[in-house]
Design a protein around this motif. Structure first.
Motif, short mmCIF file in Angstrom:
data_model
loop_
_atom_site.label_atom_id
_atom_site.label_comp_id
_atom_site.label_asym_id
_atom_site.label_seq_id
_atom_site.Cartn_x
_atom_site.Cartn_y
_atom_site.Cartn_z
N LEU A 87 0.14 1.26 -9.63
CA LEU A 87 0.24 2.35 -8.67
C LEU A 87 1.47 2.19 -7.78
O LEU A 87 2.20 3.14 -7.51
CB LEU A 87 -1.02 2.42 -7.80
CG LEU A 87 -2.29 2.91 -8.48
CD1 LEU A 87 -3.51 2.68 -7.58
CD2 LEU A 87 -2.19 4.39 -8.82
N SER A 88 1.70 0.94 -7.36
CA SER A 88 2.82 0.68 -6.46
C SER A 88 4.17 0.99 -7.11
O SER A 88 5.09 1.44 -6.45
CB SER A 88 2.85 -0.80 -6.04
OG SER A 88 1.73 -1.10 -5.27
N LEU A 328 -2.53 0.18 0.21
CA LEU A 328 -1.34 0.69 -0.47
C LEU A 328 -0.76 1.79 0.40
O LEU A 328 -1.46 2.72 0.78
CB LEU A 328 -1.70 1.27 -1.84
CG LEU A 328 -1.99 0.28 -2.96
CD1 LEU A 328 -2.47 1.02 -4.21
CD2 LEU A 328 -0.75 -0.53 -3.30
N CYS A 329 0.51 1.67 0.72
CA CYS A 329 1.12 2.67 1.60
C CYS A 329 2.62 2.69 1.35
O CYS A 329 3.11 2.10 0.40
CB CYS A 329 0.80 2.35 3.05
SG CYS A 329 1.51 0.80 3.59
N THR A 330 3.33 3.35 2.23
CA THR A 330 4.79 3.45 2.10
C THR A 330 5.42 2.05 1.93
O THR A 330 6.35 1.87 1.15
CB THR A 330 5.38 4.11 3.37
OG1 THR A 330 4.71 5.36 3.57
CG2 THR A 330 6.87 4.34 3.26
N ARG A 333 5.00 0.58 -1.78
CA ARG A 333 5.16 1.46 -2.93
C ARG A 333 6.65 1.71 -3.18
O ARG A 333 7.41 1.95 -2.25
CB ARG A 333 4.45 2.79 -2.66
CG ARG A 333 4.42 3.65 -3.85
CD ARG A 333 3.35 4.70 -3.82
NE ARG A 333 3.62 5.62 -4.89
CZ ARG A 333 4.02 6.85 -4.70
NH1 ARG A 333 4.12 7.34 -3.50
NH2 ARG A 333 4.29 7.62 -5.74
N GLY B 69 1.70 6.71 7.20
CA GLY B 69 2.11 5.85 6.11
C GLY B 69 1.20 5.83 4.91
O GLY B 69 1.48 5.20 3.91
N ILE B 71 -0.42 6.71 1.55
CA ILE B 71 -0.02 7.43 0.36
C ILE B 71 -1.18 8.27 -0.14
O ILE B 71 -2.30 7.81 -0.18
CB ILE B 71 0.36 6.43 -0.76
CG1 ILE B 71 1.54 5.57 -0.37
CG2 ILE B 71 0.63 7.15 -2.07
CD1 ILE B 71 2.83 6.30 -0.21
N TRP B 73 -2.66 9.66 -3.29
CA TRP B 73 -2.54 9.54 -4.75
C TRP B 73 -3.01 10.82 -5.38
O TRP B 73 -4.14 11.21 -5.22
CB TRP B 73 -3.38 8.36 -5.27
CG TRP B 73 -2.93 7.09 -4.65
CD1 TRP B 73 -3.56 6.39 -3.66
CD2 TRP B 73 -1.73 6.36 -4.94
NE1 TRP B 73 -2.83 5.29 -3.32
CE2 TRP B 73 -1.71 5.24 -4.08
CE3 TRP B 73 -0.69 6.56 -5.83
CZ2 TRP B 73 -0.68 4.32 -4.11
CZ3 TRP B 73 0.34 5.63 -5.85
CH2 TRP B 73 0.33 4.53 -5.01
#
Lengths: 473, 74
Positions: A87-88, A328-330, A333, B69, B71, B73
């Motif tokens: 995903l990243s 998982l975020c900016t 990624r 921040g 994401i 999906w």
């Protein structure tokens, strides 16, 4: 057969029986007293297999990793780690927070941005380069944009101009959001939000008028509460089709004012698409605000759980864990950046205005100019490579928590702060709140729609993910 | 008649299995409300609906759009 290290097994507060939660599968199973006793006996006596004639029950326990074979948990963690990496490093979606300016008309004491002494506006040339730069990313199928700052409405013309150019790129635009202090959101700007495709506007208030004006004032010191509220009213009374999310920054100094403000706003704008939620003030990025004012993880949990227990406020979505994608975020990624007004790129919203935290530039021949910092933000703070995290039973549902906080702690001498997930200390409390919400909903439904009861009468049932709260809405 | 009584009713139904079974066994909604009143909970249908409606606040999707921040999906 082994009892998983990732299980939480606890009795029901309100009824007989209990629950077993497994963080590897992020699943929650409700048990009546008979089934609860079966698991209790297995857990305490460590038999080879639970004494149960119900094959389906056994299958469910295996499928949700409540019961595991030796080595199975390690294998599952590896799979999750791999999925997070996939995903990243996916390059089909680009997520950008664009700062059309780093200037701000407010001077909030807890602000984490270090840009106010040397604020800049994005030039037409930089905007054009940003469009070109996006065009160089041939694999992008969708783009999500949040207008951020500084205060983005100080550069509203840039937002309008860039939106028009972004639309011409041919990239699918999956959404625009706007994060603003709300002071400059006048009727002229409101009338253009639909056309700009902005589907959500986030505005911050810090409590009632008195509390807010002490914390969120103009650069010259003038108060802002009344003007912001007027603008929110204008937004809600306009033909704007998106949602308005009012974030209330909360710390020890104003947490007592949150509930009243929430109720006042929801009452005043009843029937409108306005939502109110608490945001936690954090000073990890460093400023002159005293970090002793900030709520610790436990205090933050207390604040949210008490809002529910005492006032039935369920605004914190984190009652039930998100699952292995949490964290998982900016920051971690590949195709996600915060774009500064001069085209500089950051990996975290908290880094804007800090030259030492710039990872790249849209003007650079190779976008990433500081591969070391990028690597620290991704692999360097990867919790699946951290022995302390690997030993933690909530790793599968927290992913290590906030990468920014982990980075500061590990590489920049930051304090041992709130980088861990709130679930580390309070998982059962959060699960119980979730269970309570679900039970209330089920009871209301059963009460209002005779014949449609889905409450557990006997045996066991999967409470989550099947028939999850969001499914029931 | 009050929302407070509706809240108290929900709490009682949550914690008292016997009472819950007794109330839910009555299929007719009007009869059910009568039984609820007899049990000491003076609340109307609209007040129970109001308690139910209050629980729907910000959805995950809506919050995702505003959390810094995060994401989304897709």
């Amino acid at each position: 057969m082994l009892w998983s290290n990732y299980n939480k097994f606890f009795p029901s507060r309100h009824s007989v029986g209990g629950f077993v939660y497994n963080s590897l599968s992020n699943s929650l199973i409700e048990l009546d007293q008979e089934y609860y006793n079966i698991l209790e006996q297995f857990r305490s006596e460590q038999n080879e297999k639970p004494v149960v004639n119900d094959k389906e029950f056994f299958r469910l326990l295996r499928e949700k990793y409540v019961l595991v074979e030796p080595g199975e948990e390690e294998e599952q963690l590896r799979i999750q780690h791999y999925q997070r990496h996939r995903l990243s490093f996916s390059d089909s979606v680009m997520t950008l927070a664009i700062c059309p300016t780093s200037l701000c008309n407010f001077r909030c004491p807890y602000c984490f941005e270090n840009s106010q002494k040397n604020g800049k506006n994005m030039t037409v040339e930089t905007g054009n380069r940003l469009i070109e730069w996006l065009g160089e990313h041939k694999n992008i199928k969708a783009l999500s944009v949040t207008w951020y700052g500084g205060e983005p409405l100080l550069a509203f013309d840039t937002i309008c101009c860039l939106t028009e150019k972004l639309r011409k790129t041919g990239i699918e635009l999956s959404g625009f959001g706007l994060i603003t202090n709300g002071y400059l959101l006048d009727e002229a700007k409101i009338s253009r939000l639909n056309e700009l495709g902005i589907s959500s506007v986030q505005i911050t208030l810090d409590g009632d008028r008195e509390t807010h004006d002490k914390r969120r004032y103009l650069a010259g010191g003038k108060p802002t509460f009344d003007s912001i509220l007027e603008n929110i009213a204008a937004l809600m009374n306009s033909d704007y089709s998106g949602v308005c999310n009012v974030r209330v920054n909360v710390d020890k100094n104003n947490s007592g004012t949150y509930l009243e403000l929430r109720q006042t706003l929801l009452q005043r704008f009843k029937g409108k698409k306005l939502f109110v939620y608490p945001g936690r003030v954090d000073t990890d990025a460093g400023n002159t605000y005293d970090s002793a004012n900030c709520l610790s993880n436990c205090e933050w949990s207390d604040f949210n759980l008490e809002l529910y227990q005492q006032h039935s406020v369920t605004a914190d979505r984190k009652f039930y864990p998100e699952g292995f994608t949490d964290g998982l975020c900016t920051a971690n990624r590949q195709n996600a950046f915060v774009v500064g007004p001069e085209g500089e790129l950051y990996k975290c919203w908290d880094d804007v205005g800090r030259p030492e935290m710039v990872v790249g530039n849209i003007y650079a021949k190779e976008t990433i100019t500081d591969k070391g910092l990028c690597a620290r933000y991704s692999l360097g703070v990867d919790a699946y490579n951290d022995t302390e995290c690997l030993a933690c039973e909530v790793l599968p549902i927290c992913g290590g928590g906030c990468p920014h906080k982990r980075l500061l702690r590990k590489f920049y001498g930051g304090k041992d702060g709130n980088h861990c997930s709130v679930y580390k200390e309070r998982l059962i409390d959060y699960l119980e709140a979730y269970i309570d919400i679900k039970r209330r909903r089920e009871i209301c439904r059963a009460l209002l729609q005779p014949g449609k009861s889905d409450l557990l009468c006997r045996g066991y049932r999967l409470l989550y993910p099947q028939n999850s709260l969001s499914d029931n809405k | 008649m009050s929302k407070v009584a509706a809240e108290q009713l929900i709490e009682k139904l949550k914690s008292d299995e016997e009472f819950r079974n007794q109330i839910l066994a009555v299929e007719d909604l009007d009869e059910r409300l009568k039984l609820i009143k007899t049990a000491g909970f003076d609340c109307r249908l609209e007040e129970i609906e109001a308690v139910q409606a209050e629980q729907v606040t910000l959805t995950d999707d809506e919050l995702d759009k505003v959390s810094g921040g995060k994401i989304i999906w897709t």
